[in-house]
Design an enzyme around this catalytic site. Structure first.
Site, PDB file in Angstrom:
ATOM      1  N   GLY A  12      40.189  79.754  66.709  1.00 53.90           N
ATOM      2  CA  GLY A  12      40.070  78.705  67.559  1.00 53.90           C
ATOM      3  C   GLY A  12      41.340  78.732  68.552  1.00 53.90           C
ATOM      4  N   SER A  13      42.090  79.851  68.652  1.00 55.75           N
ATOM      5  CA  SER A  13      43.193  79.905  69.789  1.00 55.75           C
ATOM      6  C   SER A  13      42.656  79.540  71.015  1.00 55.75           C
ATOM      7  CB  SER A  13      44.014  81.028  69.693  1.00 55.75           C
ATOM      8  OG  SER A  13      43.574  82.183  70.225  1.00 55.75           O
ATOM      9  N   ARG A  91      28.207  84.807  66.369  1.00 49.03           N
ATOM     10  CA  ARG A  91      26.441  85.072  66.238  1.00 49.03           C
ATOM     11  C   ARG A  91      25.888  85.690  67.407  1.00 49.03           C
ATOM     12  NH1 ARG A  91      25.577  85.739  61.588  1.00 49.03           N
ATOM     13  NH2 ARG A  91      23.447  85.130  61.835  1.00 49.03           N
ATOM     14  N   LEU A  93      22.790  85.138  69.736  1.00 54.00           N
ATOM     15  CA  LEU A  93      21.865  84.212  69.828  1.00 54.00           C
ATOM     16  C   LEU A  93      20.516  84.803  70.251  1.00 54.00           C
ATOM     17  CD1 LEU A  93      24.864  82.205  71.739  1.00 54.00           C
ATOM     18  CD2 LEU A  93      23.513  81.498  69.289  1.00 54.00           C
ATOM     19  N   HIS A 109      34.830  87.246  76.132  1.00 54.68           N
ATOM     20  CA  HIS A 109      34.757  88.470  75.635  1.00 54.68           C
ATOM     21  C   HIS A 109      36.055  89.446  75.988  1.00 54.68           C
ATOM     22  CE1 HIS A 109      32.530  91.828  73.471  1.00 54.68           C
ATOM     23  NE2 HIS A 109      33.062  92.615  74.491  1.00 54.68           N
ATOM     24  N   THR A 141      23.609  85.004  79.058  1.00 48.81           N
ATOM     25  CA  THR A 141      22.166  85.566  79.266  1.00 48.81           C
ATOM     26  C   THR A 141      21.737  86.271  77.990  1.00 48.81           C
ATOM     27  OG1 THR A 141      22.542  87.629  80.369  1.00 48.81           O
ATOM     28  CG2 THR A 141      22.547  85.730  81.674  1.00 48.81           C
ATOM     29  N   GLU A 143      21.059  89.319  77.430  1.00 46.86           N
ATOM     30  CA  GLU A 143      21.640  90.586  76.975  1.00 46.86           C
ATOM     31  C   GLU A 143      22.934  90.202  76.337  1.00 46.86           C
ATOM     32  OE1 GLU A 143      23.226  94.439  79.266  1.00 46.86           O
ATOM     33  OE2 GLU A 143      21.920  92.946  80.451  1.00 46.86           O
ATOM     34  N   LEU A 144      23.249  90.917  75.195  1.00 44.63           N
ATOM     35  CA  LEU A 144      24.362  90.601  74.817  1.00 44.63           C
ATOM     36  C   LEU A 144      25.607  90.951  75.370  1.00 44.63           C
ATOM     37  CD1 LEU A 144      25.930  89.787  71.592  1.00 44.63           C
ATOM     38  CD2 LEU A 144      25.841  92.289  71.117  1.00 44.63           C
ATOM     39  N   GLN A 173      46.069  86.564  77.495  1.00 40.76           N
ATOM     40  CA  GLN A 173      45.331  86.587  78.829  1.00 40.76           C
ATOM     41  C   GLN A 173      44.063  85.468  78.744  1.00 40.76           C
ATOM     42  OE1 GLN A 173      46.779  87.616  81.731  1.00 40.76           O
ATOM     43  NE2 GLN A 173      48.420  87.945  80.432  1.00 40.76           N
TER      44      GLN A 173
END
Ligand code: GAR
Length: 219
Positions: A12-13, A91, A93, A109, A141, A143-144, A173
């Protein structure tokens, strides 16, 4: 005031930078709940420390992704958020869940998307001989890791870099990237229209806006 729900699975940073940004007024939003799929996620302690409601929805208690996502959506909706931020939420989705929050769910990401969706991003960038790595914030969206990018920040990959050293450099960053993007959304400057991210009325480039890593200003 924008109501923000943050989903986490771990340390959780990134959550902490959002909590801090909301608390100190940089982000005109209020974190109304933090939800984790893991009971031992350290991020839950960060939320509790900040006096924010927390919930745990353990994915192992559900027969399949559909049932887990239905329970998650039920809890999210209870808090009536304007925005959902995935912050190290590990996870995958379902399409139905993602569609429900289209245009109001963000993810961070740890790669320069479209490079390296999925896991082990830093090792993959090193193995490929890349000279730089980074992080991307994008709309979620179906698409992963494939939704429209909003902003990226890059860092150099050094000679003999390890995945964990690179991860630390990228994470630093991430901590300025995510609050900037959440602020844009909370200020009403950022929208998703026809699968295109729009900032201040202008479509963003395919990889999003590049945040200058030398100059730590993000407007
Ligand atoms: C961050 O590096 C984030 O980009 C990554 O997990 C880390 C969470 O750190 N997310 C993903 O890999 C999503 N697929 P944090 O819990 O300290 O914010």
């Amino acid at each position: 005031m924008t109501r923000l729900v943050v989903l986490i699975s771990g340390g959780g940073s990134n959550l902490q930078t959002l909590l801090d940004g909301c608390h100190n007024g940089d982000i005109p939003a209020e974190v109304v709940a933090v939800i984790s799929n893991k009971a031992d996620a350290f991020g839950l302690k960060r939320a509790q420390q900040a006096g924010i409601a927390t919930e745990v929805i353990d994915h192992r208690q559900f027969a399949d992704r559909e049932h887990f996502d239905a329970a998650l959506a039920e809890r999210i909706d209870h808090h009536q958020p304007d925005l959902i931020a995935l912050a190290g939420f590990m996870r995958i989705l379902t399409a139905g869940f993602v569609a429900r929050y289209q245009g109001r769910m963000l993810n961070i990401h740890p790669s320069l998307l479209p490079k390296y969706p999925g896991l082990h991003t830093h090792q993959r960038a090193i193995d490929a001989g890349d000279t730089d790595a980074g992080a991307t914030v994008h709309f979620v969206t179906a698409e992963l890791d494939g939704g429209p990018p909003i902003a990226q920040a890059s860092v150099p990959i050094k000679e003999n870099d390890t995945a964990s050293e690179l991860a630390k450099r990228v994470l630093a960053q991430e901590h300025r990237l995510y609050p900037s993007v959440v602020r844009w959304f909370a200020e009403g400057r950022l929208t998703l229209v026809n699968n295109q991210a729009i900032l201040d009325g202008t479509p963003l480039p395919k990889t999003g806006r590049l945040l200058d890593t030398a100059n730590h200003e993000a407007t």
